[in-house]
Design an enzyme around this catalytic site. Structure first.
Site, PDB file in Angstrom:
ATOM      1  N   HIS A 109       0.820  -1.223   0.000  1.00 30.97           N
ATOM      2  CA  HIS A 109       0.000   0.000   0.000  1.00 30.97           C
ATOM      3  C   HIS A 109       0.851   1.269   0.000  1.00 30.97           C
ATOM      4  O   HIS A 109       0.359   2.339   0.362  1.00 30.97           O
ATOM      5  CB  HIS A 109      -0.963  -0.002   1.197  1.00 30.97           C
ATOM      6  CG  HIS A 109      -2.068  -1.014   1.079  1.00 30.97           C
ATOM      7  ND1 HIS A 109      -2.922  -1.332   2.113  1.00 30.97           N
ATOM      8  CD2 HIS A 109      -2.473  -1.790   0.024  1.00 30.97           C
ATOM      9  CE1 HIS A 109      -3.794  -2.254   1.700  1.00 30.97           C
ATOM     10  NE2 HIS A 109      -3.522  -2.548   0.452  1.00 30.97           N
ATOM     11  N   CYS A 117       6.147  11.629  -7.756  1.00 28.80           N
ATOM     12  CA  CYS A 117       5.954  12.733  -8.690  1.00 28.80           C
ATOM     13  C   CYS A 117       5.110  12.233  -9.858  1.00 28.80           C
ATOM     14  O   CYS A 117       5.528  11.331 -10.584  1.00 28.80           O
ATOM     15  CB  CYS A 117       7.288  13.266  -9.196  1.00 28.80           C
ATOM     16  SG  CYS A 117       7.043  14.571 -10.415  1.00 28.80           S
ATOM     17  N   LEU A 202      -5.617  -9.752  17.357  1.00 33.18           N
ATOM     18  CA  LEU A 202      -6.282  -9.489  18.633  1.00 33.18           C
ATOM     19  C   LEU A 202      -7.641 -10.163  18.687  1.00 33.18           C
ATOM     20  O   LEU A 202      -8.091 -10.612  19.736  1.00 33.18           O
ATOM     21  CB  LEU A 202      -6.440  -7.970  18.796  1.00 33.18           C
ATOM     22  CG  LEU A 202      -6.623  -7.416  20.196  1.00 33.18           C
ATOM     23  CD1 LEU A 202      -5.524  -7.862  21.140  1.00 33.18           C
ATOM     24  CD2 LEU A 202      -6.675  -5.887  20.134  1.00 33.18           C
TER      25      LEU A 202
HETATM   26  N1  APR Z   1      -2.213  -6.804  18.222  1.00 33.36           N
HETATM   27  C1  APR Z   1      -2.729  -7.557  17.209  1.00 33.36           C
HETATM   28  N2  APR Z   1      -3.790  -7.178  16.482  1.00 33.36           N
HETATM   29  C2  APR Z   1      -4.347  -5.992  16.768  1.00 33.36           C
HETATM   30  C3  APR Z   1      -3.856  -5.154  17.794  1.00 33.36           C
HETATM   31  C4  APR Z   1      -2.752  -5.616  18.549  1.00 33.36           C
HETATM   32  N3  APR Z   1      -2.212  -4.915  19.547  1.00 33.36           N
HETATM   33  N4  APR Z   1      -4.643  -4.047  17.848  1.00 33.36           N
HETATM   34  C5  APR Z   1      -5.566  -4.192  16.892  1.00 33.36           C
HETATM   35  N5  APR Z   1      -5.389  -5.355  16.241  1.00 33.36           N
HETATM   36  C6  APR Z   1      -6.165  -5.908  15.122  1.00 33.36           C
HETATM   37  C7  APR Z   1      -7.625  -5.513  15.122  1.00 33.36           C
HETATM   38  O1  APR Z   1      -8.367  -6.430  15.910  1.00 33.36           O
HETATM   39  C8  APR Z   1      -7.972  -5.598  13.643  1.00 33.36           C
HETATM   40  O2  APR Z   1      -8.396  -6.911  13.296  1.00 33.36           O
HETATM   41  O3  APR Z   1      -5.618  -5.373  13.932  1.00 33.36           O
HETATM   42  C9  APR Z   1      -6.637  -5.294  12.945  1.00 33.36           C
HETATM   43  C10 APR Z   1      -6.561  -3.922  12.312  1.00 33.36           C
HETATM   44  O4  APR Z   1      -7.505  -3.830  11.286  1.00 33.36           O
HETATM   45  P1  APR Z   1      -7.677  -2.507  10.403  1.00 33.36           P
HETATM   46  O5  APR Z   1      -7.778  -1.316  11.280  1.00 33.36           O
HETATM   47  O6  APR Z   1      -8.788  -2.757   9.461  1.00 33.36           O
HETATM   48  O7  APR Z   1      -6.268  -2.402   9.624  1.00 33.36           O
HETATM   49  P2  APR Z   1      -5.792  -3.173   8.320  1.00 33.36           P
HETATM   50  O8  APR Z   1      -6.379  -4.537   8.254  1.00 33.36           O
HETATM   51  O9  APR Z   1      -4.317  -3.038   8.258  1.00 33.36           O
HETATM   52  O10 APR Z   1      -6.432  -2.280   7.166  1.00 33.36           O
HETATM   53  C11 APR Z   1      -6.182  -2.630   5.831  1.00 33.36           C
HETATM   54  O11 APR Z   1      -7.271  -0.646   5.121  1.00 33.36           O
HETATM   55  O12 APR Z   1      -7.789   1.603   5.036  1.00 33.36           O
HETATM   56  C12 APR Z   1      -6.967   0.634   4.610  1.00 33.36           C
HETATM   57  O13 APR Z   1      -5.014   1.065   3.479  1.00 33.36           O
HETATM   58  C13 APR Z   1      -5.493   0.871   4.775  1.00 33.36           C
HETATM   59  O14 APR Z   1      -3.752  -0.789   4.795  1.00 33.36           O
HETATM   60  C14 APR Z   1      -5.000  -0.417   5.359  1.00 33.36           C
HETATM   61  C15 APR Z   1      -6.093  -1.403   4.989  1.00 33.36           C
END
Ligand code: APR
Length: 233
Positions: A109, A117, A202
């Site tokens: 990402h 640019c 988590l």
């Molecule tokens: N340890 C492990 N897991 C965790 C922790 C922790 N301390 N804290 C939160 N989590 C978990 C949450 O339970 C959730 O399932 O991490 C996950 C985060 O999910 P998102 O917020 O949706 O993040 P992500 O999956 O990386 O998002 C994907 O969405 O908006 C876009 O481009 C952005 O790369 C991102 C993509």
């Protein structure tokens, strides 16, 4: 673990949460504070570039204050010691895997610390702001944008990711909700290719049923435990 030779690891915002970087979809997460359509689409950038650039300038400044945690360091140790193929595919745009010491990292990402640019198509390392429309260090045009993949844009290096999966025996997903494709679909591809699949998170992700095994807990605990097991066994 003895049959495991090649590993692909997918990481998401959860691995950086304990370093103090907001996740996207938790209560109080980034997408509760900001509408995706306002700050993370090409349409938003053409409609209101100042809003988008200011948002990413703040995020770029913030991540530079954060430090890698035990989960980043554990993956770096695995990277250093693992003789087989290993690829850490991250959805994260922070640089905490690299600052934690990992080398084999692919940012699907994009990266906060790069500017792209749109005139000369070159990506440059970038630590400062973009709101002031600085010149591209290569072509001097004032057409730099954050080098992050917005909704509606194609993630980077999907061919390399699929090639790594085809060679791999194990796919591990860490700290991602499984809400955003194509990253969320990698576990399904891994299953179709016959890989072992493990989720460290988590809570159960949206695609949790695709994994052979799920281990729940904070990344700073479950990731070092898993790495110790892999390197020990
Ligand atoms: N340890 C492990 N897991 C965790 C922790 C922790 N301390 N804290 C939160 N989590 C978990 C949450 O339970 C959730 O399932 O991490 C996950 C985060 O999910 P998102 O917020 O949706 O993040 P992500 O999956 O990386 O998002 C994907 O969405 O908006 C876009 O481009 C952005 O790369 C991102 C993509």
């Amino acid at each position: 673990m003895s049959q495991i030779r090649n590993i692909v690891i997918l990481t998401g915002a959860g691995i950086s949460a304990e370093s103090g970087i907001d996740t996207f979809r938790s209560a109080g997460g980034l997408w509760e504070q900001h509408r995706v359509e306002d700050v993370a689409t090409p349409e938003a950038f053409s409609r209101d570039p100042d809003l988008v650039l200011r948002f990413y300038d703040m995020r770029r400044a913030a991540i530079q204050e954060k430090v890698p945690n035990a989960a980043h360091r554990a993956l770096a140790e695995l990277d250093a010691q693992w003789n087989g193929n290993l690829l850490i595919v991250t959805q994260n745009v922070d640089d905490l895997h690299e600052r934690g010491g990992a080398r084999r990292v692919l940012h699907m990402h994009g990266e906060h610390l790069k500017a792209w640019c749109t005139s000369c198509d070159i990506r440059s390392h970038w630590r400062g702001t973009l709101i002031d429309r600085p010149c591209c260090p290569v072509c001097q045009a004032r057409t730099l944008r954050p080098d992050v993949v917005w909704f509606g844009e194609m993630p980077y290096r999907m061919g390399e990711i699929h090639a790594a999966l085809r060679e791999a025996d194990l796919f591990v997903s860490i700290g991602t909700s499984g809400a955003v494709y194509p990253a969320a679909g990698l576990v399904r591809t891994a299953r179709e290719l016959g890989l072992q699949t493990l989720e460290l998170n988590l809570e159960r992700s949206q695609g949790s049923n695709w994994f052979h095994e799920t281990r729940l807990g904070p990344a700073t605990e479950v990731v070092p435990d898993w790495v110790a097991e892999v390197l020990g066994g």
